[in-house]
Design an enzyme around this catalytic site. Structure first.
Site, PDB file in Angstrom:
ATOM      1  N   LYS A  80      67.808  59.565  10.420  1.00  0.00           N
ATOM      2  CA  LYS A  80      67.860  59.251  11.846  1.00  0.00           C
ATOM      3  C   LYS A  80      69.303  59.406  12.299  1.00  0.00           C
ATOM      4  O   LYS A  80      70.233  59.315  11.482  1.00  0.00           O
ATOM      5  CB  LYS A  80      67.420  57.802  12.065  1.00  0.00           C
ATOM      6  CG  LYS A  80      66.958  57.519  13.464  1.00  0.00           C
ATOM      7  CD  LYS A  80      65.494  57.886  13.664  1.00  0.00           C
ATOM      8  CE  LYS A  80      65.075  57.731  15.103  1.00  0.00           C
ATOM      9  NZ  LYS A  80      63.636  58.023  15.286  1.00  0.00           N
ATOM     10  N   GLY A 180      48.144  50.407  27.339  1.00  0.00           N
ATOM     11  CA  GLY A 180      49.114  51.474  27.634  1.00  0.00           C
ATOM     12  C   GLY A 180      48.451  52.834  27.646  1.00  0.00           C
ATOM     13  O   GLY A 180      47.998  53.315  26.611  1.00  0.00           O
ATOM     14  N   VAL A 181      48.377  53.434  28.839  1.00  0.00           N
ATOM     15  CA  VAL A 181      47.760  54.761  28.941  1.00  0.00           C
ATOM     16  C   VAL A 181      48.811  55.785  29.363  1.00  0.00           C
ATOM     17  O   VAL A 181      48.634  56.556  30.299  1.00  0.00           O
ATOM     18  CB  VAL A 181      46.531  54.766  29.882  1.00  0.00           C
ATOM     19  CG1 VAL A 181      45.402  53.974  29.258  1.00  0.00           C
ATOM     20  CG2 VAL A 181      46.878  54.200  31.270  1.00  0.00           C
ATOM     21  N   GLY A 182      49.931  55.764  28.658  1.00  0.00           N
ATOM     22  CA  GLY A 182      50.990  56.749  28.878  1.00  0.00           C
ATOM     23  C   GLY A 182      50.667  58.019  28.113  1.00  0.00           C
ATOM     24  O   GLY A 182      49.497  58.395  27.967  1.00  0.00           O
ATOM     25  N   VAL A 184      50.626  58.956  24.868  1.00  0.00           N
ATOM     26  CA  VAL A 184      49.701  58.902  23.731  1.00  0.00           C
ATOM     27  C   VAL A 184      48.387  58.228  24.127  1.00  0.00           C
ATOM     28  O   VAL A 184      47.297  58.729  23.816  1.00  0.00           O
ATOM     29  CB  VAL A 184      50.330  58.146  22.537  1.00  0.00           C
ATOM     30  CG1 VAL A 184      49.367  58.153  21.356  1.00  0.00           C
ATOM     31  CG2 VAL A 184      51.657  58.772  22.129  1.00  0.00           C
TER      32      VAL A 184
HETATM   33  P1  NAD Z   1      54.781  56.178  27.280  1.00  0.00           P
HETATM   34  O1  NAD Z   1      55.996  55.528  27.836  1.00  0.00           O
HETATM   35  O2  NAD Z   1      54.361  57.505  27.779  1.00  0.00           O
HETATM   36  O3  NAD Z   1      53.521  55.180  27.476  1.00  0.00           O
HETATM   37  C1  NAD Z   1      53.589  53.793  27.370  1.00  0.00           C
HETATM   38  C2  NAD Z   1      52.714  53.214  28.465  1.00  0.00           C
HETATM   39  O4  NAD Z   1      52.646  51.798  28.299  1.00  0.00           O
HETATM   40  C3  NAD Z   1      53.255  53.473  29.878  1.00  0.00           C
HETATM   41  O5  NAD Z   1      52.226  54.025  30.682  1.00  0.00           O
HETATM   42  C4  NAD Z   1      53.683  52.088  30.366  1.00  0.00           C
HETATM   43  O6  NAD Z   1      53.498  51.917  31.759  1.00  0.00           O
HETATM   44  C5  NAD Z   1      52.744  51.190  29.572  1.00  0.00           C
HETATM   45  N1  NAD Z   1      53.191  49.816  29.410  1.00  0.00           N
HETATM   46  C6  NAD Z   1      54.469  49.359  29.251  1.00  0.00           C
HETATM   47  N2  NAD Z   1      54.453  48.017  29.143  1.00  0.00           N
HETATM   48  C7  NAD Z   1      53.161  47.629  29.200  1.00  0.00           C
HETATM   49  C8  NAD Z   1      52.499  46.365  29.121  1.00  0.00           C
HETATM   50  N3  NAD Z   1      53.175  45.224  28.978  1.00  0.00           N
HETATM   51  N4  NAD Z   1      51.158  46.335  29.219  1.00  0.00           N
HETATM   52  C9  NAD Z   1      50.461  47.480  29.397  1.00  0.00           C
HETATM   53  N5  NAD Z   1      51.023  48.695  29.470  1.00  0.00           N
HETATM   54  C10 NAD Z   1      52.353  48.763  29.371  1.00  0.00           C
HETATM   55  O7  NAD Z   1      54.977  56.186  25.702  1.00  0.00           O
HETATM   56  P2  NAD Z   1      54.134  57.030  24.640  1.00  0.00           P
HETATM   57  O8  NAD Z   1      54.880  58.258  24.296  1.00  0.00           O
HETATM   58  O9  NAD Z   1      52.709  57.125  25.081  1.00  0.00           O
HETATM   59  O10 NAD Z   1      54.242  56.060  23.383  1.00  0.00           O
HETATM   60  C11 NAD Z   1      53.481  54.863  23.313  1.00  0.00           C
HETATM   61  C12 NAD Z   1      53.898  54.057  22.087  1.00  0.00           C
HETATM   62  O11 NAD Z   1      53.688  54.832  20.914  1.00  0.00           O
HETATM   63  C13 NAD Z   1      55.385  53.687  22.060  1.00  0.00           C
HETATM   64  O12 NAD Z   1      55.500  52.430  21.443  1.00  0.00           O
HETATM   65  C14 NAD Z   1      56.000  54.756  21.186  1.00  0.00           C
HETATM   66  O13 NAD Z   1      57.175  54.297  20.541  1.00  0.00           O
HETATM   67  C15 NAD Z   1      54.898  54.985  20.183  1.00  0.00           C
HETATM   68  N6  NAD Z   1      54.936  56.331  19.567  1.00  0.00           N
HETATM   69  C16 NAD Z   1      54.840  57.428  20.356  1.00  0.00           C
HETATM   70  C17 NAD Z   1      54.854  58.699  19.772  1.00  0.00           C
HETATM   71  C18 NAD Z   1      54.722  59.944  20.625  1.00  0.00           C
HETATM   72  O14 NAD Z   1      54.424  61.007  20.068  1.00  0.00           O
HETATM   73  N7  NAD Z   1      54.923  59.869  21.929  1.00  0.00           N
HETATM   74  C19 NAD Z   1      54.953  58.829  18.379  1.00  0.00           C
HETATM   75  C20 NAD Z   1      55.029  57.670  17.592  1.00  0.00           C
HETATM   76  C21 NAD Z   1      55.011  56.419  18.207  1.00  0.00           C
END
Ligand code: NAD
Length: 343
Positions: A80, A180-182, A184
């Protein structure tokens, strides 16, 4: 600042402090283990309050990458990098190029990639100085965004956990609560919907939530209500440390499987979940799909097939946890260490 006696040291093979006066670069690259291959891990750019805080973060994250890559079956080690800077204020092409030269100086022992504070565009600048960059936009124009791959891995993990805990061979009619519907979470929701699952969704972003709920004919609930949802599976896809005493006691689901990093607020939560009869899918196993995509030498279909292997790894892991009466989290750590030769 102790390094060899740092609580997160865990016998890192190499820790490099790099600086560049002209661009203001102050960076640390941590290489935890290269037993399985070059140490891959993202570059985090963050205005750390102190050098100690930066060191702690880079050591913890780099160690985590060794475990993740090993259980994903990748020929990669764990590393990292962090830059102590505010990504909105201090990031410049000069800073990124200086970082590229620092990565290059390690001759491929460390491969960098996107992480919080760094973007795909930043990786392109770094790539002007070094070839040791993963997850760049492919020649065919496909984006370096790892989230579809991560979501596919979580979906495969969830199938394994449901088979193991609920004895269900498929997901038809299964109720899944997604926090969380971001990036992933939304991809995961679509896979689950296509497999016949019924969804309860939440997000602090109300607009995104309502949109997706309409698209997938899902129930939308306020953020706090997700833990009480009548569901078979709870899928944390928002924040870390979500599984604390209070949430573990409240959950109605029998399975936890999601994408968020560091879901357990404390390691003891693994046993608390077990005591409640809830099967916990170790987060770094479930969310490893995106790491595959960072290898530029694999094609999409091959990558997707490899990611499906997360399900087979979990079948083995859950069976061993049951046999040994230990938590899946403890077994995951043990299996990973065996795979990078420190068992
Ligand atoms: P993202 O920011 O696109 O999505 C996160 C979502 O969670 C957002 O829509 C946000 O509004 C929502 N959120 C935040 N706080 C909240 C709460 N208290 N209650 C409900 N919803 C809430 O992130 P992502 O890329 O989708 O990643 C999601 C998680 O997975 C993170 O913890 C990230 O570290 C982990 N992760 C992601 C990846 C990847 O490929 N993107 C890989 C490994 C791990």
């Amino acid at each position: 600042m102790p390094v060899f006696h740092h609580p997160e040291f865990d016998h890192h093979q190499q820790i490099v402090f790099g600086s560049d006066e002209a661009s203001g670069l102050r960076a640390i690259i941590a290489i935890h283990d290269t037993f399985r291959g070059p140490a891959l891990g993202g570059l985090r750019i963050f205005p750390y309050a102190s050098e100690e805080a930066a060191l702690t973060d880079v050591l913890r994250l780099s160690r985590g990458m060794s475990y993740k890559s090993a259980l994903a079956g990748l020929p990669l080690g764990g590393g990292k990098a962090v830059i102590i800077a505010d990504p909105r204020r201090d990031k410049s092409p000069e800073l990124l190029r200086a970082m590229g030269r620092l990565v290059e100086s390690l001759g491929g022992r460390y491969v960098t990639a996107e992480d919080s504070g760094s973007s795909e565009a930043d990786m392109q600048v770094i790539a002007e100085e070094t070839a040791h960059v993963g997850g760049l936009r492919q020649a065919d124009g496909e984006s370096g965004d790892p989230s579809p791959f991560t979501a596919w891995g979580v979906f495969c993990a969830l199938r394994s956990a449901v088979r193991h805990a609920l004895g269900r061979p498929d997901l038809a009619g299964l109720r899944v609560a997604i926090q969380g519907v971001g990036h992933v979470g939304a991809h995961l929701a679509r896979h689950l919907h296509a497999a016949g699952a019924r969804l309860v969704l939440t997000d602090v972003d109300r607009e995104a939530l309502v949109h997706l709920a309409e698209e997938l004919d899902a129930e939308a609930v306020p953020p706090e209500a997700i833990f009480d949802a009548e569901a078979d599976v709870f899928a944390p896809c928002a924040l870390g440390a979500v599984l604390d005493e209070g949430v573990v006691a409240r959950l109605r689901a029998r399975v936890v499987c999601g994408a968020a990093n560091n879901q357990l607020a404390t390691p003891a939560m693994a046993e608390r979940l077990m005591a409640r009869g809830i099967l916990y899918t170790p987060d770094y196993v479930a969310n490893a799909g995106g790491v595959w995509q960072r290898r530029d030498d694999y094609h999409r279909t091959a990558v997707m097939a490899h990611i499906e292997g997360i399900g087979a790894t979990l079948d083995e892991l859950f069976a061993r946890a049951e046999r040994e009466g230990r938590s899946p989290a403890a077994i995951a750590d043990a299996m990973a260490r065996e795979r990078f030769g420190r068992g």
